[in-house]
Structure formats: structure tokens, C-alpha cells
Design a protein around this motif. Structure first.
Motif, PDB file in Angstrom:
ATOM      1  N   VAL A   9       0.848  -1.199   0.000  1.00 53.65           N
ATOM      2  CA  VAL A   9       0.000   0.000   0.000  1.00 53.65           C
ATOM      3  C   VAL A   9       0.882   1.247   0.000  1.00 53.65           C
ATOM      4  O   VAL A   9       1.805   1.362   0.819  1.00 53.65           O
ATOM      5  N   LEU A  10       0.585   2.148  -0.920  1.00 49.24           N
ATOM      6  CA  LEU A  10       1.285   3.431  -0.953  1.00 49.24           C
ATOM      7  C   LEU A  10       0.417   4.463  -0.233  1.00 49.24           C
ATOM      8  O   LEU A  10      -0.769   4.616  -0.559  1.00 49.24           O
ATOM      9  N   VAL A  11       1.019   5.147   0.764  1.00 47.39           N
ATOM     10  CA  VAL A  11       0.282   6.169   1.520  1.00 47.39           C
ATOM     11  C   VAL A  11       0.884   7.532   1.193  1.00 47.39           C
ATOM     12  O   VAL A  11       2.054   7.794   1.510  1.00 47.39           O
ATOM     13  N   LEU A  12       0.099   8.371   0.536  1.00 49.02           N
ATOM     14  CA  LEU A  12       0.605   9.684   0.096  1.00 49.02           C
ATOM     15  C   LEU A  12       0.031  10.812   0.955  1.00 49.02           C
ATOM     16  O   LEU A  12      -1.171  10.824   1.266  1.00 49.02           O
ATOM     17  N   ASN A  13       0.899  11.744   1.280  1.00 47.72           N
ATOM     18  CA  ASN A  13       0.520  12.903   2.096  1.00 47.72           C
ATOM     19  C   ASN A  13       0.947  14.186   1.405  1.00 47.72           C
ATOM     20  O   ASN A  13       2.091  14.303   0.947  1.00 47.72           O
ATOM     21  N   GLY A  14       0.019  15.143   1.361  1.00 46.28           N
ATOM     22  CA  GLY A  14       0.262  16.378   0.627  1.00 46.28           C
ATOM     23  C   GLY A  14       0.838  17.497   1.476  1.00 46.28           C
ATOM     24  O   GLY A  14       1.362  17.274   2.568  1.00 46.28           O
ATOM     25  N   PRO A  15       0.709  18.734   0.957  1.00 52.08           N
ATOM     26  CA  PRO A  15       1.403  19.886   1.525  1.00 52.08           C
ATOM     27  C   PRO A  15       1.072  20.178   2.991  1.00 52.08           C
ATOM     28  O   PRO A  15      -0.082  20.060   3.412  1.00 52.08           O
ATOM     29  N   ASN A  16       2.121  20.552   3.693  1.00 54.90           N
ATOM     30  CA  ASN A  16       2.069  21.011   5.089  1.00 54.90           C
ATOM     31  C   ASN A  16       1.822  19.903   6.102  1.00 54.90           C
ATOM     32  O   ASN A  16       1.884  20.148   7.307  1.00 54.90           O
ATOM     33  N   LEU A  17       1.554  18.697   5.636  1.00 50.70           N
ATOM     34  CA  LEU A  17       1.333  17.613   6.605  1.00 50.70           C
ATOM     35  C   LEU A  17       2.621  17.264   7.340  1.00 50.70           C
ATOM     36  O   LEU A  17       2.584  16.662   8.418  1.00 50.70           O
TER      37      LEU A  17
END
Ligand code: CA2
Length: 151
Positions: free
Chosen positions: A5-13
């Protein structure tokens, strides 16, 4: 068989745990990642966790998921509410996709009520803090049938 599983997190996280604990909780992104790694192991899932402040990185990583991972979890941060590019990349993926938000975006400013990502996601979890990522992993384990093998 372990599925990935790929877990992606965006800006400022990457700033989690440093400010705005009333909205996002006091956990850091590193501690959420550690919890996901442990939970993933118990569920028969290998977890790769990434964060970027750049929209293009997130688009590239969604594209990379095809052929390299079995499912995707995404908290696109503020790009949730703006990015047709991330939506288009997600729409081309043929795998379970779960959208996660720490805060309840529907109880916040109006501009946060609309998510472009939701159109491509199988499900969305919001307002439960870091536990939302674990619940997303659990739903993926059910979908991919890794639970029985992990026990
Ligand atoms: O609730 C979520 O998970 C969000 O995706 C978080 C985004 C926000 O733009 C979305 O509307 C909802 C923002 C993450 C910013 O995180 C910070 C954490 C600590 C200090 C500053 C920002």
C-alpha cells in the motif's frame, strides 16, 4: 502473500504536531507513519509512506502506484480542494483508493467542503485524526483479502 500500500501525504502535513493541535491533533506525521507500519504488518500489508509539498510529486507518485502497489491511501492536504491533476492521475488507477483527512472537512470553511479526490476514491474517512489512516488500511486489507493470511 503480502500486498503493498502506498500512503501519500500532501502539503504542510510535515508540520503535524508542531501547530494547530486543536484541528489536526498532536501526533506527528512520523508517528502516524510508525503506527501505519505496525498496523500494516498485522494486516498482511507492506506500507510505503511519503509526503510532499509539491503537486507534481504527488501526481508522479500516483502514476508510479500502477504496477508497483496494490492499493493507495491519500491525504492530499489542500490539493484535495484544488487539484484536477491529482484527480486525473487517480482516475487512471485500477486499485482500491481511500481518501483520508485528519480533520472533518465538512465542519470547516466552505472551500474545504469540496474534494476533487473523492470522485476517484472508493471511500473517504475524515475527522478521526491519525486513526483514519489505520481504518483505511483495515478497509484495504478486507478488500485485498490479506486479513486471513496475516492471522
Ligand atoms: O484534515 C486534513 O487532513 C487536511 O487534508 C489537512 C490539510 C487541509 O488543507 C485540508 O483541508 C484537510 C492541511 C494540512 C496542514 O497541516 C498542518 C499541520 C500543522 C500545522 C500547520 C498545518
Amino acid at each position: 502473500m503480502t500486498r503493498s500500500v502506498l500512503v501519500l501525504n500532501g502539503p504542510n502535513l510535515n508540520l503535524l504536531g508542531t501547530r494547530e493541535p486543536d484541528i489536526y491533533g498532536s501526533e506527528t506525521l512520523a508517528s502516524i507513519e510508525a503506527t501505519c507500519q505496525n498496523r500494516g504488518k498485522a494486516l498482511g500489508l507492506s506500507v510505503e509512506f511519503r509526503q510532499s509539498n509539491t503537486e507534481g510529486d504527488l501526481v508522479d507518485w500516483v502514476q508510479e502506484a500502477a504496477g508497483s502497489f496494490d492499493a493507495l491511501i491519500i491525504n492530499a492536504g489542500a490539493y484535495t480542494h484544488t487539484s484536477v491533476a491529482i484527480l486525473d492521475a487517480l482516475l487512471s488507477l485500477d486499485m482500491p483508493i481511500i481518501e483520508v483527512h485528519l480533520s472533518n472537512i465538512n465542519q470547516r470553511e466552505k472551500f474545504r467542503h469540496h474534494s476533487y479526490i473523492s470522485k476517484a476514491a472508493d471511500g473517504m474517512i475524515c475527522g478521526l485524526g491519525g486513526i483514519g489512516y489505520e481504518l483505511a488500511l483495515e478497509s484495504i486489507a478486507h478488500r485485498l483479502g490479506t486479513l486471513k493470511e496475516a492471522k
